[in-house]
Design a protein around this motif. Structure first.
Motif, PDB file in Angstrom:
ATOM      1  N   VAL A 292       0.864  -1.183   0.000  1.00 55.20           N
ATOM      2  CA  VAL A 292       0.000   0.000   0.000  1.00 55.20           C
ATOM      3  C   VAL A 292       0.901   1.235   0.000  1.00 55.20           C
ATOM      4  O   VAL A 292       1.515   1.570   1.017  1.00 55.20           O
ATOM      5  N   GLU A 293       1.003   1.880  -1.133  1.00 55.71           N
ATOM      6  CA  GLU A 293       1.921   3.011  -1.338  1.00 55.71           C
ATOM      7  C   GLU A 293       1.344   3.896  -2.430  1.00 55.71           C
ATOM      8  O   GLU A 293       1.009   3.421  -3.524  1.00 55.71           O
ATOM      9  N   ASP A 294       1.210   5.204  -2.170  1.00 53.01           N
ATOM     10  CA  ASP A 294       0.546   6.080  -3.129  1.00 53.01           C
ATOM     11  C   ASP A 294       1.458   6.603  -4.230  1.00 53.01           C
ATOM     12  O   ASP A 294       0.973   7.003  -5.296  1.00 53.01           O
ATOM     13  N   HIS A 295       2.763   6.622  -4.008  1.00 49.58           N
ATOM     14  CA  HIS A 295       3.670   7.097  -5.049  1.00 49.58           C
ATOM     15  C   HIS A 295       3.899   5.979  -6.070  1.00 49.58           C
ATOM     16  O   HIS A 295       4.426   4.917  -5.730  1.00 49.58           O
ATOM     17  N   THR A 296       3.504   6.236  -7.295  1.00 47.51           N
ATOM     18  CA  THR A 296       3.483   5.187  -8.319  1.00 47.51           C
ATOM     19  C   THR A 296       4.843   4.538  -8.534  1.00 47.51           C
ATOM     20  O   THR A 296       4.959   3.312  -8.591  1.00 47.51           O
ATOM     21  N   LEU A 297       5.900   5.360  -8.655  1.00 46.94           N
ATOM     22  CA  LEU A 297       7.229   4.823  -8.921  1.00 46.94           C
ATOM     23  C   LEU A 297       7.717   3.960  -7.767  1.00 46.94           C
ATOM     24  O   LEU A 297       8.247   2.863  -7.977  1.00 46.94           O
ATOM     25  N   PHE A 298       7.516   4.441  -6.541  1.00 42.41           N
ATOM     26  CA  PHE A 298       7.983   3.675  -5.386  1.00 42.41           C
ATOM     27  C   PHE A 298       7.171   2.394  -5.235  1.00 42.41           C
ATOM     28  O   PHE A 298       7.717   1.334  -4.901  1.00 42.41           O
ATOM     29  N   ARG A 299       5.851   2.476  -5.482  1.00 43.60           N
ATOM     30  CA  ARG A 299       5.025   1.268  -5.400  1.00 43.60           C
ATOM     31  C   ARG A 299       5.470   0.252  -6.451  1.00 43.60           C
ATOM     32  O   ARG A 299       5.525  -0.950  -6.179  1.00 43.60           O
ATOM     33  N   SER A 300       5.811   0.723  -7.641  1.00 41.93           N
ATOM     34  CA  SER A 300       6.282  -0.175  -8.692  1.00 41.93           C
ATOM     35  C   SER A 300       7.563  -0.879  -8.282  1.00 41.93           C
ATOM     36  O   SER A 300       7.755  -2.072  -8.561  1.00 41.93           O
ATOM     37  N   MET A 301       8.448  -0.135  -7.594  1.00 41.91           N
ATOM     38  CA  MET A 301       9.690  -0.734  -7.111  1.00 41.91           C
ATOM     39  C   MET A 301       9.404  -1.820  -6.084  1.00 41.91           C
ATOM     40  O   MET A 301       9.971  -2.919  -6.135  1.00 41.91           O
ATOM     41  N   LEU A 302       8.491  -1.530  -5.144  1.00 42.92           N
ATOM     42  CA  LEU A 302       8.144  -2.521  -4.133  1.00 42.92           C
ATOM     43  C   LEU A 302       7.504  -3.747  -4.777  1.00 42.92           C
ATOM     44  O   LEU A 302       7.839  -4.888  -4.431  1.00 42.92           O
ATOM     45  N   ASP A 303       6.597  -3.511  -5.714  1.00 42.39           N
ATOM     46  CA  ASP A 303       5.945  -4.625  -6.414  1.00 42.39           C
ATOM     47  C   ASP A 303       6.989  -5.488  -7.123  1.00 42.39           C
ATOM     48  O   ASP A 303       6.914  -6.727  -7.104  1.00 42.39           O
ATOM     49  N   HIS A 304       7.959  -4.824  -7.760  1.00 39.20           N
ATOM     50  CA  HIS A 304       8.994  -5.554  -8.500  1.00 39.20           C
ATOM     51  C   HIS A 304       9.842  -6.407  -7.561  1.00 39.20           C
ATOM     52  O   HIS A 304      10.140  -7.574  -7.870  1.00 39.20           O
ATOM     53  N   ILE A 305      10.224  -5.848  -6.424  1.00 39.12           N
ATOM     54  CA  ILE A 305      11.025  -6.618  -5.458  1.00 39.12           C
ATOM     55  C   ILE A 305      10.270  -7.858  -5.007  1.00 39.12           C
ATOM     56  O   ILE A 305      10.820  -8.962  -4.951  1.00 39.12           O
ATOM     57  N   VAL A 306       8.992  -7.680  -4.701  1.00 40.16           N
ATOM     58  CA  VAL A 306       8.193  -8.812  -4.222  1.00 40.16           C
ATOM     59  C   VAL A 306       8.028  -9.871  -5.303  1.00 40.16           C
ATOM     60  O   VAL A 306       8.219 -11.073  -5.062  1.00 40.16           O
TER      61      VAL A 306
ATOM     62  N   LEU B   7       8.369 -15.070  -2.237  1.00 43.09           N
ATOM     63  CA  LEU B   7       7.410 -13.998  -2.023  1.00 43.09           C
ATOM     64  C   LEU B   7       6.392 -13.979  -3.160  1.00 43.09           C
ATOM     65  O   LEU B   7       6.697 -14.372  -4.286  1.00 43.09           O
ATOM     66  N   GLU B   8       5.204 -13.508  -2.842  1.00 42.41           N
ATOM     67  CA  GLU B   8       4.132 -13.412  -3.835  1.00 42.41           C
ATOM     68  C   GLU B   8       3.346 -12.137  -3.591  1.00 42.41           C
ATOM     69  O   GLU B   8       3.005 -11.822  -2.455  1.00 42.41           O
ATOM     70  N   LEU B   9       3.066 -11.383  -4.650  1.00 49.95           N
ATOM     71  CA  LEU B   9       2.322 -10.133  -4.517  1.00 49.95           C
ATOM     72  C   LEU B   9       0.831 -10.445  -4.417  1.00 49.95           C
ATOM     73  O   LEU B   9       0.210 -10.926  -5.366  1.00 49.95           O
ATOM     74  N   ALA B  10       0.262 -10.153  -3.242  1.00 48.75           N
ATOM     75  CA  ALA B  10      -1.152 -10.440  -2.999  1.00 48.75           C
ATOM     76  C   ALA B  10      -2.043  -9.277  -3.410  1.00 48.75           C
ATOM     77  O   ALA B  10      -3.200  -9.484  -3.809  1.00 48.75           O
ATOM     78  N   ALA B  11      -1.539  -8.049  -3.296  1.00 46.36           N
ATOM     79  CA  ALA B  11      -2.314  -6.855  -3.659  1.00 46.36           C
ATOM     80  C   ALA B  11      -1.365  -5.679  -3.791  1.00 46.36           C
ATOM     81  O   ALA B  11      -0.322  -5.636  -3.132  1.00 46.36           O
ATOM     82  N   SER B  12      -1.731  -4.725  -4.642  1.00 41.92           N
ATOM     83  CA  SER B  12      -0.954  -3.496  -4.810  1.00 41.92           C
ATOM     84  C   SER B  12      -1.943  -2.339  -4.829  1.00 41.92           C
ATOM     85  O   SER B  12      -2.770  -2.241  -5.739  1.00 41.92           O
ATOM     86  N   CYS B  13      -1.853  -1.475  -3.818  1.00 45.43           N
ATOM     87  CA  CYS B  13      -2.863  -0.434  -3.618  1.00 45.43           C
ATOM     88  C   CYS B  13      -2.199   0.926  -3.457  1.00 45.43           C
ATOM     89  O   CYS B  13      -1.069   1.038  -2.992  1.00 45.43           O
ATOM     90  N   ALA B  14      -2.961   1.978  -3.832  1.00 47.53           N
ATOM     91  CA  ALA B  14      -2.461   3.338  -3.703  1.00 47.53           C
ATOM     92  C   ALA B  14      -3.137   4.109  -2.583  1.00 47.53           C
ATOM     93  O   ALA B  14      -2.653   5.164  -2.181  1.00 47.53           O
TER      94      ALA B  14
ATOM     95  N   LEU C  24       2.891  -4.248   3.524  1.00 44.72           N
ATOM     96  CA  LEU C  24       3.838  -3.129   3.492  1.00 44.72           C
ATOM     97  C   LEU C  24       3.021  -1.863   3.374  1.00 44.72           C
ATOM     98  O   LEU C  24       2.365  -1.637   2.346  1.00 44.72           O
ATOM     99  N   LEU C  25       3.037  -1.021   4.394  1.00 46.97           N
ATOM    100  CA  LEU C  25       2.147   0.131   4.442  1.00 46.97           C
ATOM    101  C   LEU C  25       2.923   1.443   4.550  1.00 46.97           C
ATOM    102  O   LEU C  25       3.704   1.637   5.484  1.00 46.97           O
ATOM    103  N   ASP C  26       2.689   2.326   3.598  1.00 49.98           N
ATOM    104  CA  ASP C  26       3.216   3.689   3.706  1.00 49.98           C
ATOM    105  C   ASP C  26       2.508   4.375   4.876  1.00 49.98           C
ATOM    106  O   ASP C  26       1.289   4.218   5.049  1.00 49.98           O
ATOM    107  N   VAL C  27       3.246   5.122   5.681  1.00 45.76           N
ATOM    108  CA  VAL C  27       2.631   5.818   6.812  1.00 45.76           C
ATOM    109  C   VAL C  27       1.678   6.906   6.327  1.00 45.76           C
ATOM    110  O   VAL C  27       0.579   7.075   6.868  1.00 45.76           O
ATOM    111  N   ASP C  28       2.076   7.659   5.299  1.00 46.97           N
ATOM    112  CA  ASP C  28       1.270   8.781   4.806  1.00 46.97           C
ATOM    113  C   ASP C  28       0.586   8.413   3.499  1.00 46.97           C
ATOM    114  O   ASP C  28       1.248   8.200   2.484  1.00 46.97           O
TER     115      ASP C  28
END
Length: 221
Positions: free
Chosen positions: A13-27, A33-40, A58-62
């Motif tokens: 759960v991350e609102d910044h598209t580029l950073f979320r894409s990086m996290l998704d890619h790592i997972v 590891l398996e990506l269960a959901a990707s949310c903004a 994985l949760l972004d604080v803000d």
């Protein structure tokens, strides 16, 4: 409990598209590891992360429509088996002390700077899935005990062990880091628990309690 033979299911759960894409890619590119959901947003997360669908969130604080802490509390109360790794661009490690007691057991905290190191992120996910917690190693290195606290009573070696324990390392990992035996690490860990007044029984998750005590009784340089 998570079946050991299947991958760790991770919700991002991350609102910044580029950073979320990086996290998704790592997972998605890490074995085990398996990506269960990707949310903004919180709204998307509440829809996509259902009880039993993820092992670690994985949760972004803000977030644009709320914050990761409130979302994490909701997820944990809805699904007691899910574990939370908070991510923040700021040094907000002290937020760990304000978690409601009924869900505070095994949350982790990483700076977004540290998540540029995929190894640190993957290790935090795996530690969380196994019921442990990880505090950001780089932030921990800047911590210094406050005068008059129990943490200040620790020897230099005991403090080093506590800091590495709080960063999510196992006794074997601490032994490798400090170049000492696992037996010596175990002795130091028990001495740390005794000094901090922590019950060493497995039921109370003493490693998590020790990590929280480290946050409470230290300050940053």
């Amino acid at each position: 409990m998570r079946a050991s033979e299947r991958p760790i299911r991770v919700a991002v759960v991350e609102d910044h598209t580029l950073f979320r894409s990086m996290l998704d890619h790592i997972v998605t590119t890490t074995d085990g590891l398996e990506l269960a959901a990707s949310c903004a947003t919180v709204t998307q997360a509440r829809t996509l992360i259902t009880p039993g669908s993820a092992d670690v969130a994985l949760l972004d604080v803000d977030l644009p429509d709320g914050n990761g802490i409130a979302l994490g509390v909701l997820l944990c109360r809805t699904d007691p088996n899910i574990k939370v790794v908070l991510l923040s661009a700021q040094d907000a490690i002290g937020l760990m002390l304000d978690l409601p007691k009924d869900v505070a057991g095994t949350w982790s905290y990483l700076s977004k700077t540290s998540t540029n190191d995929s190894g640190a992120l993957v290790r935090a996910i795996k530690v969380a899935a196994d019921g442990g917690s990880t505090l950001d190693p780089a932030l921990l290195r800047r911590m210094r005990p406050r005068v008059g606290t129990k943490v200040a009573e620790l020897t230099n070696r005991q403090y080093s062990v506590l800091r590495l324990l709080a960063s999510g390392l196992s006794n074997a990992g601490i032994a490798r880091e400090l170049v000492i035996t696992e037996k010596s690490v175990q002795n130091h860990v028990y001495a740390v628990y005794a000094t901090l007044g922590i019950d060493a029984s497995p039921e109370c998750n003493p490693r998590v309690m020790a990590a929280l005590k480290l946050i409470e009784e230290t300050g940053s340089d």
